[in-house]
Design an enzyme around this catalytic site. Structure first.
Site, PDB file in Angstrom:
ATOM      1  N   ASN A  91      52.939  10.862  52.307  1.00  0.00           N
ATOM      2  CA  ASN A  91      52.507  11.688  51.287  1.00  0.00           C
ATOM      3  C   ASN A  91      52.049  13.036  51.994  1.00  0.00           C
ATOM      4  O   ASN A  91      51.373  13.159  53.058  1.00  0.00           O
ATOM      5  CB  ASN A  91      51.249  11.007  50.740  1.00  0.00           C
ATOM      6  CG  ASN A  91      50.613  11.652  49.543  1.00  0.00           C
ATOM      7  OD1 ASN A  91      51.203  11.858  48.610  1.00  0.00           O
ATOM      8  ND2 ASN A  91      49.072  11.895  49.830  1.00  0.00           N
ATOM      9  N   HIS A 151      48.471  19.729  44.601  1.00  0.00           N
ATOM     10  CA  HIS A 151      47.231  20.469  44.251  1.00  0.00           C
ATOM     11  C   HIS A 151      47.658  21.758  43.955  1.00  0.00           C
ATOM     12  O   HIS A 151      48.027  22.630  44.748  1.00  0.00           O
ATOM     13  CB  HIS A 151      46.225  20.335  45.291  1.00  0.00           C
ATOM     14  CG  HIS A 151      45.815  19.019  45.772  1.00  0.00           C
ATOM     15  ND1 HIS A 151      44.907  18.066  44.993  1.00  0.00           N
ATOM     16  CD2 HIS A 151      45.830  18.176  46.839  1.00  0.00           C
ATOM     17  CE1 HIS A 151      44.817  17.071  45.374  1.00  0.00           C
ATOM     18  NE2 HIS A 151      45.157  16.946  46.457  1.00  0.00           N
ATOM     19  N   ASP A 175      46.103  17.998  40.510  1.00  0.00           N
ATOM     20  CA  ASP A 175      45.224  19.036  39.794  1.00  0.00           C
ATOM     21  C   ASP A 175      45.635  20.546  39.778  1.00  0.00           C
ATOM     22  O   ASP A 175      46.469  21.030  40.611  1.00  0.00           O
ATOM     23  CB  ASP A 175      43.689  18.751  40.259  1.00  0.00           C
ATOM     24  CG  ASP A 175      43.777  19.172  41.938  1.00  0.00           C
ATOM     25  OD1 ASP A 175      44.228  19.945  42.491  1.00  0.00           O
ATOM     26  OD2 ASP A 175      42.902  18.306  42.579  1.00  0.00           O
ATOM     27  N   GLU A 207      49.936  13.631  55.519  1.00  0.00           N
ATOM     28  CA  GLU A 207      49.847  15.013  55.732  1.00  0.00           C
ATOM     29  C   GLU A 207      50.185  15.196  57.243  1.00  0.00           C
ATOM     30  O   GLU A 207      49.726  15.690  58.167  1.00  0.00           O
ATOM     31  CB  GLU A 207      48.526  15.664  55.336  1.00  0.00           C
ATOM     32  CG  GLU A 207      48.243  15.562  53.994  1.00  0.00           C
ATOM     33  CD  GLU A 207      46.768  16.134  53.783  1.00  0.00           C
ATOM     34  OE1 GLU A 207      46.157  16.507  54.683  1.00  0.00           O
ATOM     35  OE2 GLU A 207      46.418  16.168  52.731  1.00  0.00           O
ATOM     36  N   GLU A 220      48.366  13.473  43.672  1.00  0.00           N
ATOM     37  CA  GLU A 220      47.105  14.153  43.410  1.00  0.00           C
ATOM     38  C   GLU A 220      46.942  15.323  42.601  1.00  0.00           C
ATOM     39  O   GLU A 220      46.099  16.126  42.964  1.00  0.00           O
ATOM     40  CB  GLU A 220      46.697  14.352  44.762  1.00  0.00           C
ATOM     41  CG  GLU A 220      46.596  13.183  45.952  1.00  0.00           C
ATOM     42  CD  GLU A 220      46.259  13.422  47.247  1.00  0.00           C
ATOM     43  OE1 GLU A 220      45.487  14.465  47.563  1.00  0.00           O
ATOM     44  OE2 GLU A 220      46.831  12.737  48.288  1.00  0.00           O
TER      45      GLU A 220
END
Length: 483
Positions: free
Chosen positions: A207, A243, A273, A166, A271
Site C-alpha cells: 500500500n 489522499h 479523501d 509506504e 484511504e
C-alpha cells in the site's frame, strides 16, 4: 497489557459461519437479521457490483448515534484507523495487546462487514523499542515475530492485510526506513512470506500514497509486483491510498489500476479523501463531488478492483486539518453529519442515483403541503455561470426569505438561448425543451427560514448563453439576487 504471544488465533467466528454452511447444505431455512438497506446506500451499490465500500474506524466514535448510523448502513468493510498498527499491538517487545483492534474486529463481525488489516510494517507508528535494535538480523527476527503474532491473532477474520506500507519514495527509489537501511531490499519479501505463513487465507497487499497516477513511484511498485509474481513470492493485491487534492484526480487512474490488475493481482482504493482549502464554497464542493465520482467510477470499471475505502466518515474527525493546515472538508459527511455532494458523486460512480422527493398536489379542501414555502413564503435566487466555448457550469443558490421552513423544493426556470443541461450535482435536474426543473437531493431538502441551499450543473450552449429571466420555487415566484 497482556502477553498474547503464545495464544492461539481468534477463530470463534469462522466455526459459526461453518455451522451456517452445514445447515444450508442440509436444506434448512435460516432467517439472518440484517440492517435495513435502502437501494441507494453505498454498500448496496457496491454489493450490486461485487465490490466493497469501506471506512477507517476508531471504535470510540461509534458511541455517537449519528456516526454509528452511517457506519452501520453505508459500509460493508471496516479498517482500523490506528488500532492494528505496530505501536498499538506490540508496545513492548513480545508483549502484545489487542483490545483496540479486537473492538474493530468485533464491530465488523457483528454487522456482517469485512475486516481489512492495516498495517503490519510501516516506517511510522512503530514503538520506540524498534529503534533500539541495532542489527539487521535481530530487526528481521522482530519484524517476522510481529507479523506472525498480529496476523496470526486475526487469522480467519481479516480478508486482506496492508503487509508493507509506504515503502517507496516519489522518485521510485526505496524509502530509507529503518527496515530498508538495517535489513536491506529483502525486508519486503520477507514480510510477505511471514504474513502468508501467519494467515494463508488473507490477501496480502502493498500500500502507498501518490501512486494513483502512472508515475515513477507507481511504476517502481509495479516492477516489484511483477518480480514477486514471477518468482512466486506471495503478493495478492496493491492498495492506492488516494489522499487527493481538490481537482487533481489523475486522468490515468483507471489505466493505472488496470495495468496492475493485468499482472494478476487485485487493486483497491484504500484511504480516499479529497482535501480542499477551507471554508469550502459551493463550487469547491461541486468539484469534490466530481472527484469522488471519478475515483469510484475508475474502480467500478476495473474488474479486479475490489472496492473503495474512505479514510473516515465525517470531517469532524478527519486527519487532514492537523497535517495540512488550512485544508480540510475532505470526506463525504460534514462536521454535523450532513451528507455533502461528494456522497452523490460516490454513489453515481458505483452506478447509483440519488432519490429525491416527488412533489405532490392535492385536490378538494386546502391542506398543508410540505413542498411549498412556509408561512410568509418568499424566495430569492442567485445564478452564476462560468462558461467556455460551447460549455458552461452554473451554480445556483436558493434562499428562503419567508418566515417558515421549506421542506422539499422544486425550482423551475426556462432557457431562451438553446442551452441544454448535461450533468447536475446536489439536485436532480431535468429538461423538456426550454423548461428546466431542479428538485432537491435527499440531504438538502429542508431550507430553514432565512437559510439557503446551493446546487450546480454543467450544460452546453451555442454561443448565446443568457441567464434565466425568472425562477419559481414550488410554484411561487422568486426575486433575483445578485449572481
Amino acid at each position: 497489557m497482556t502477553d498474547d504471544s503464545k495464544r492461539p488465533p481468534r477463530r470463534h467466528r469462522r466455526p459459526l459461519q461453518a455451522a451456517f454452511a452445514v445447515l444450508l447444505a442440509a436444506g434448512a431455512v435460516i432467517a439472518i437479521p440484517q440492517l435495513a438497506d435502502a437501494a441507494t446506500t453505498l454498500q448496496s451499490l457496491a454489493r450490486a457490483k461485487g465490490k466493497t465500500v469501506g471506512f477507517a474506524l476508531t471504535s470510540s466514535y461509534l458511541n455517537e448515534p449519528a456516526y454509528r448510523n452511517i457506519a452501520d448502513t453505508e459500509f460493508n468493510l471496516v479498517v482500523a484507523e490506528n488500532a492494528m498498527k505496530w505501536s498499538e499491538t506490540e508496545p513492548s517487545r513480545n508483549q502484545f495487546t489487542y483490545a483496540a483492534g479486537d473492538a474493530v474486529a468485533d464491530y465488523a463481525a457483528s454487522g456482517g462487514k469485512q475486516l481489512y488489516g492495516h498495517a503490519l510494517v510501516w516506517h511510522q507508528q512503530y514503538p520506540g523499542w524498534v529503534d533500539g535494535i541495532s542489527g539487521g538480523t535481530d530487526l528481521l527476527a522482530a519484524m517476522k515475530n510481529h507479523i506472525a503474532n498480529v496476523a496470526g491473532h486475526y487469522a480467519g477474520e481479516v480478508v486482506a492485510w496492508d503487509v508493507v506500507n509506504e515503502a517507496f519514495e516519489d522518485n521510485g527509489s526505496r524509502r530509507q526506513s529503518i527496515f530498508q537501511t538495517r535489513i536491506g531490499d529483502s525486508y519486503i519479501e520477507e514480510a510477505f512470506k511471514a504474513a502468508r505463513a501467519a494467515d494463508p487465507a488473507a490477501k496480502l497487499c502493498i500500500n502507498d500514497y501518490s501512486t494513483d497516477a502512472i508515475n515513477a513511484k507507481s511504476t517502481a511498485i509495479y516492477n516489484l509486483v511483477r518480480d514477486f509474481t514471477s518468482r512466486g513470492v506471495p503478493i495478492d493485491c496493491v492498495g492506492f491510498q488516494a489522499h487527493l487534492i481538490l481537482g487533481q484526480v489523475p486522468s490515468d487512474l483507471q489505466a493505472n489500476l488496470r495495468r496492475f490488475a493485468d499482472l494478476g493481482v487485485d487493486v483497491r482504493i484504500t484511504e480516499l479523501d479529497v482535501r480542499l482549502q477551507t471554508p469550502a464554497d459551493a463550487s469547491e464542493l461541486a468539484t469534490q463531488r466530481s472527484d469522488y465520482q471519478k475515483v469510484f467510477t475508475a474502480c467500478a470499471n476495473v474488474t479486479r478492483c475490489t472496492g473503495v475505502t474512505v479514510w473516515g466518515i465525517t470531517d469532524k474527525y478527519s486527519w487532514v486539518p492537523d497535517v495540512f493546515p488550512g485544508y480540510g472538508a475532505a470526506l463525504m459527511w460534514d462536521e454535523n453529519y450532513a451528507k455533502k455532494p461528494a456522497y452523490d458523486g460516490a454513489a453515481a460512480g458505483f452506478g447509483g442515483t440519488v432519490t429525491t422527493p416527488t412533489p405532490t398536489t392535492t385536490t378538494g379542501s386546502p391542506s398543508p403541503n410540505p413542498t411549498t414555502p412556509g408561512p410568509g413564503g418568499g424566495c430569492a435566487v442567485s445564478y452564476g455561470v462560468n462558461q467556455w466555448n460551447t460549455g458552461f457550469t452554473a451554480n445556483v443558490t436558493v434562499r428562503n426569505t419567508g418566515s417558515g421552513a421549506v421542506d422539499g423544493w422544486t425550482l423551475r426556470w426556462s432557457y431562451t438561448g438553446g442551452q441544454t443541461v448535461t450533468q447536475s450535482w446536489s439536485s436532480s435536474v431535468t429538461q423538456s425543451g426550454t423548461a428546466v426543473t431542479a428538485t432537491n437531493a435527499a440531504w438538502n431538502a429542508s431550507i430553514p427560514a432565512g437559510g439557503s441551499t446551493s446546487f450546480g450543473f454543467n450544460g452546453t450552449h451555442s454561443g448565446s448563453n443568457p441567464a434565466p429571466a425568472a425562477f419559481t420555487l414550488n410554484g411561487a415566484a422568486c426575486s433575483m439576487a445578485q449572481g
